[in-house]
Motif scaffolding. Structure first.
Motif, short mmCIF file in Angstrom:
data_model
loop_
_atom_site.label_atom_id
_atom_site.label_comp_id
_atom_site.label_asym_id
_atom_site.label_seq_id
_atom_site.Cartn_x
_atom_site.Cartn_y
_atom_site.Cartn_z
N GLY A 291 0.82 -1.22 0.00
CA GLY A 291 0.00 0.00 0.00
C GLY A 291 0.84 1.26 0.00
N LEU A 292 1.93 1.25 0.75
CA LEU A 292 2.81 2.42 0.79
C LEU A 292 3.52 2.65 -0.54
CD1 LEU A 292 4.35 1.95 4.36
CD2 LEU A 292 2.61 3.61 3.65
N LEU A 293 3.91 1.57 -1.19
CA LEU A 293 4.55 1.71 -2.51
C LEU A 293 3.56 2.25 -3.54
CD1 LEU A 293 6.69 -1.54 -2.49
CD2 LEU A 293 7.57 0.80 -2.56
N PHE A 294 2.31 1.81 -3.47
CA PHE A 294 1.30 2.35 -4.39
C PHE A 294 1.01 3.83 -4.08
CE2 PHE A 294 -0.50 -2.21 -4.46
CZ PHE A 294 0.39 -2.58 -5.47
N LEU A 295 1.13 4.19 -2.82
CA LEU A 295 0.96 5.60 -2.44
C LEU A 295 2.02 6.48 -3.11
CD1 LEU A 295 -0.43 7.76 -0.66
CD2 LEU A 295 1.17 7.13 1.17
N VAL A 296 3.19 5.92 -3.34
CA VAL A 296 4.25 6.66 -4.03
C VAL A 296 4.07 6.60 -5.55
CG1 VAL A 296 6.74 6.74 -4.46
CG2 VAL A 296 5.89 6.27 -2.15
N SER A 297 3.69 5.45 -6.07
CA SER A 297 3.65 5.27 -7.53
C SER A 297 2.51 6.04 -8.19
CB SER A 297 3.53 3.79 -7.88
OG SER A 297 2.28 3.25 -7.46
N CYS A 298 1.37 6.14 -7.54
CA CYS A 298 0.23 6.81 -8.17
C CYS A 298 0.49 8.30 -8.44
CB CYS A 298 -1.03 6.61 -7.32
SG CYS A 298 -1.70 4.94 -7.43
N PRO A 299 1.01 9.06 -7.48
CA PRO A 299 1.35 10.45 -7.81
C PRO A 299 2.41 10.57 -8.90
CG PRO A 299 1.20 10.16 -5.44
CD PRO A 299 1.14 8.80 -6.04
N LEU A 300 3.37 9.65 -8.92
CA LEU A 300 4.38 9.68 -9.98
C LEU A 300 3.74 9.49 -11.36
CD1 LEU A 300 7.32 7.59 -8.42
CD2 LEU A 300 7.24 10.07 -8.81
N MET A 301 2.76 8.60 -11.43
CA MET A 301 2.05 8.43 -12.70
C MET A 301 1.31 9.70 -13.09
SD MET A 301 0.55 4.55 -12.26
CE MET A 301 1.62 3.18 -11.81
N ALA A 302 0.69 10.36 -12.12
CA ALA A 302 -0.02 11.60 -12.42
C ALA A 302 0.93 12.67 -12.94
CB ALA A 302 -0.73 12.10 -11.16
N LEU A 303 2.15 12.72 -12.40
CA LEU A 303 3.11 13.76 -12.79
C LEU A 303 3.61 13.63 -14.22
CD1 LEU A 303 5.29 14.06 -9.55
CD2 LEU A 303 3.66 15.74 -10.46
N THR A 304 3.35 12.48 -14.88
CA THR A 304 3.78 12.36 -16.27
C THR A 304 3.09 13.38 -17.17
OG1 THR A 304 2.08 10.65 -16.65
CG2 THR A 304 4.30 9.90 -16.06
N ALA A 305 1.96 13.92 -16.72
CA ALA A 305 1.26 14.93 -17.51
C ALA A 305 1.86 16.32 -17.33
CB ALA A 305 -0.22 14.96 -17.13
N ASP A 306 2.79 16.48 -16.40
CA ASP A 306 3.32 17.81 -16.07
C ASP A 306 4.78 17.99 -16.46
OD1 ASP A 306 0.85 18.48 -14.79
OD2 ASP A 306 1.49 17.27 -13.08
N VAL A 307 5.34 17.03 -17.18
CA VAL A 307 6.75 17.12 -17.55
C VAL A 307 6.86 17.13 -19.07
CG1 VAL A 307 7.52 15.97 -15.43
CG2 VAL A 307 7.01 14.61 -17.47
N PRO A 308 8.00 17.56 -19.61
CA PRO A 308 8.17 17.56 -21.07
C PRO A 308 8.04 16.16 -21.66
CG PRO A 308 9.87 18.87 -19.98
CD PRO A 308 9.14 18.16 -18.90
N SER A 309 7.71 16.10 -22.94
CA SER A 309 7.46 14.81 -23.59
C SER A 309 8.67 13.89 -23.53
CB SER A 309 7.05 15.04 -25.05
OG SER A 309 8.07 15.75 -25.75
N TRP A 310 9.88 14.46 -23.54
CA TRP A 310 11.06 13.60 -23.51
C TRP A 310 11.34 13.05 -22.11
CZ3 TRP A 310 15.01 15.23 -20.30
CH2 TRP A 310 14.97 16.57 -19.90
N THR A 311 10.72 13.67 -21.09
CA THR A 311 10.89 13.20 -19.71
C THR A 311 9.79 12.23 -19.30
OG1 THR A 311 11.84 15.37 -19.19
CG2 THR A 311 11.23 13.97 -17.33
#
Length: 429
Positions: A291-311
């Motif tokens: 559960g704690l690892l999913f707590l970290v991974s889900c926000p990281l997935m969301a952040l893919t929309a906020d970084v440049p396409s190459w990142t």
């Protein structure tokens, strides 16, 4: 010393016995077939059979919900007549229903065959789980972890094979996929028939009831938690690909990379981590870690929309690495508690209910993830991570509750109270 090393292997994990090897090979073969078919199933039904996508969705939903009905009855049959024969029967049914998919001409026949297939698949999960419990040996957790490693590997290989048929796009190519999956069930059944003992039913205590699992409140609680946590599988297979396609400018190959990384992490780490999660108490802690690892991974997935396409691809891969590590811990917890809390004589019905709860969560996942999470955007991802963390936090207290009730004889309706939770099942074949 050399002989001991040979028996245990370089990692210190005991080498599998004959029945364990047969079960691993049979499961691997059937999952290669699953990977072949599941990757291209929707394309086959829509592009080859020419069913509208909406009708395919409705038919699969009807089949999935109806299939849940087979879990506990099939488990009871496995407990009463022996798990191998029920498992073999269900594999034969799956081979027949899968082959029948090449004959469908209408939505009615599609839905009927899909429903029979799901009933057989649910029965196979219940009876097959009981076979796994009986074949567990001295280190059941190590065996289950090794089994899941080969299951994951089989799905990966099947998925790669399906890519060739999808690229060809012909009716013949898709038909070969369908029949190959049918053959995989038949081959798995033959391997099990030859290599796995016909385990006899274990004696049942006088107070045993056919629906005993429904009175086992700690087990019911964990099964519900595990079914809800199962949304994490489709967070990677369904939600993240949609998010990457709709909300980011990441290259299209990113989705393929996500799948590859997810499978690779699970294959590489399942045995290493899962073999260390033996008891229900360890399973509860593993569930919390997941559960704690999913707590970290889900926000990281969301952040893919906020970084440049190459990142975005690199961030998506990082998120999936963290998420896949959580998946390994979560599945290890499921093995430790799902098997360890079940009494020996009722493994079939317990695994049947466990599978029903998981399948119910998978049936609801697309609706929940695509409406609630995608609808809320970034906030949806954060809430999803918090939801997983809350579920994980409930793991240790539920495991402790279960161990207490098994010591006092409460809430378990005929369980083997004198056997330590998580102890290996005796081989009476």
């Amino acid at each position: 010393m050399i002989g001991e090393d040979a028996r245990q292997g370089s990692s210190g994990v005991p080498a599998p016995s004959g029945p364990q090897r047969a079960l691993i090979v049979a499961s691997f073969v059937s999952r290669v077939g699953n990977g072949l078919f599941n990757t291209a199933a929707v394309l086959y039904f829509t592009l080859v059979v020419h069913l509208p996508a909406a009708q395919v969705g409705v038919g699969l939903t009807v089949a999935g919900l109806t299939g849940l009905l087979a879990g506990i009855p099939a488990g009871n049959l496995a407990d009463r007549y022996g798990p191998r024969r029920v498992w073999l029967t269900s594999l034969a049914m799956q081979a027949a229903t899968m082959a029948a998919f090449v004959l469908i001409q209408s939505w009615v026949t599609f839905t009927l065959i899909a429903t029979l297939d799901r009933l057989a698949a649910t029965a196979s999960g219940a009876a097959g789980g009981a076979v796994v419990a009986r074949a567990g040996g001295e280190r059941p957790a190590a065996f289950r972890a090794r089994l899941r490693t080969f299951v994951n590997l089989g799905v990966v290989l099947g998925t790669l094979g399906a890519a060739f048929a999808v690229s060809a796009g012909t009716r013949t190519a898709y038909t070969v996929l369908v029949l190959a999956n049918a053959a995989s069930f038949a081959c798995a059944g033959l391997i099990a028939l030859v290599g796995i003992p016909d385990y006899r039913p274990l004696p049942r205590p006088a107070e045993h009831r056919r629906g005993a699992v429904l009175a086992d409140r700690p087990f019911l609680s964990f099964a519900a938690l595990y079914g809800a946590m199962g949304l994490q599988y489709q967070a990677v297979s369904l939600l993240l690909p949609i998010w990457l396609s709709a909300r980011t400018d990441a290259p299209r190959w990113t989705v393929a990379a996500v799948y590859a990384v997810n499978s690779g992490v699970c294959v590489l780490l399942q045995s290493r981590i899962g073999s260390r999660v033996e008891t229900p108490r360890e399973g509860g802690r593993a569930f919390r870690i997941a559960g704690l690892l999913f707590l970290v991974s889900c926000p990281l997935m969301a952040l893919t929309a906020d970084v440049p396409s190459w990142t975005a691809p690199a961030l998506a891969v990082l998120a999936v690495c963290v998420h896949s590590l959580g998946e390994v811990w979560e599945s290890s917890a499921g093995f430790a508690l799902g098997f360890g809390l079940a009494p020996d004589h009722a493994q079939g019905q317990y695994q049947g209910l466990f599978g029903v709860c998981f399948d119910a969560g998978q049936a609801l996942a697309p609706v929940i993830l695509t409406t609630a999470v995608l609808g809320l955007g970034h906030a949806g991802w954060l809430l999803l991570g918090a939801f997983f963390a809350a579920l994980g936090a409930a793991g240790p207290p539920v495991a402790a509750w279960a161990e207490r009730t098994r010591l006092t004889g409460q809430d378990t309706a005929g369980a083997d109270h004198d056997r330590p939770a998580g102890a290996p099942v005796p081989d009476t074949a």
